[in-house]
Design a protein around this motif. Structure first.
Motif, PDB file in Angstrom:
ATOM      1  N   ARG A 110       0.821  -1.223   0.000  1.00 30.06           N
ATOM      2  CA  ARG A 110       0.000   0.000   0.000  1.00 30.06           C
ATOM      3  C   ARG A 110       0.849   1.265   0.000  1.00 30.06           C
ATOM      4  N   GLY A 116      -0.197   0.828  -4.562  1.00 30.39           N
ATOM      5  CA  GLY A 116      -1.063   1.287  -3.481  1.00 30.39           C
ATOM      6  C   GLY A 116      -2.372   1.856  -4.001  1.00 30.39           C
ATOM      7  N   ASN A 120      -6.375   0.379  -3.578  1.00 25.21           N
ATOM      8  CA  ASN A 120      -7.449   1.204  -3.029  1.00 25.21           C
ATOM      9  C   ASN A 120      -8.663   1.314  -3.944  1.00 25.21           C
ATOM     10  N   SER A 125     -10.313  -3.189  -2.836  1.00 24.78           N
ATOM     11  CA  SER A 125     -10.035  -2.738  -1.481  1.00 24.78           C
ATOM     12  C   SER A 125     -10.686  -3.623  -0.416  1.00 24.78           C
TER      13      SER A 125
END
Length: 138
Positions: A110, A116, A120, A125
């Protein structure tokens, strides 16, 4: 910067080659020889990196005996010539053995800029959060 001893450097090389041979063996339709070489190099590299005693203690802890039996049983099944069944057993044992490290790996990934932001994304996620909040002991 982490300083590595010469045996740890050799172990990193052996582990890297082991992962390469495992991946290459799977790409080439589960080639028995490549998978066997990859397994041997991976386990030998792990022993060089963390030491023989710590490797033995890691694999043969009482609460990890099921995972160890699946992983090493899969290695044995690959060595005797049934690569697909062996790899399935190894993967299951690998996830049982190393599931305590997954939160650390997810936290590290992340912090990497591109990866990362991928983690997300809404549909990824939720799954990554479940993997990352594992509370099992290493």
């Amino acid at each position: 910067m982490i300083s590595l001893t010469d045996s740890q450097k050799i172990g990193m090389g052996l582990t890297g080659f082991g992962v390469f041979f495992l991946f290459f063996g799977m790409i080439l339709f589960f080639d028995k020889a490549l998978l066997a070489i990859g397994n041997i190099l991976f386990v030998a590299g792990l022993a060089f990196v963390i030491g023989l005693e710590r490797t033995f203690r890691f694999f043969f802890q009482k609460h990890k005996m099921k995972a160890t039996s699946f992983f090493l049983g899969g290695v044995f099944v690959v060595l005797i010539g049934w690569p697909i069944i062996g790899v399935v057993l190894e993967v299951y044992g690998f996830f049982l053995l190393f599931r305590g490290f997954f939160p650390v790996v997810v936290g590290f990934i992340r912090r990497i800029p591109v990866l990362g932001s991928i983690l997300n994304l809404p549909f990824i996620s939720a799954y990554v959060d479940r993997v990352g909040e594992s509370n099992t002991m290493v």
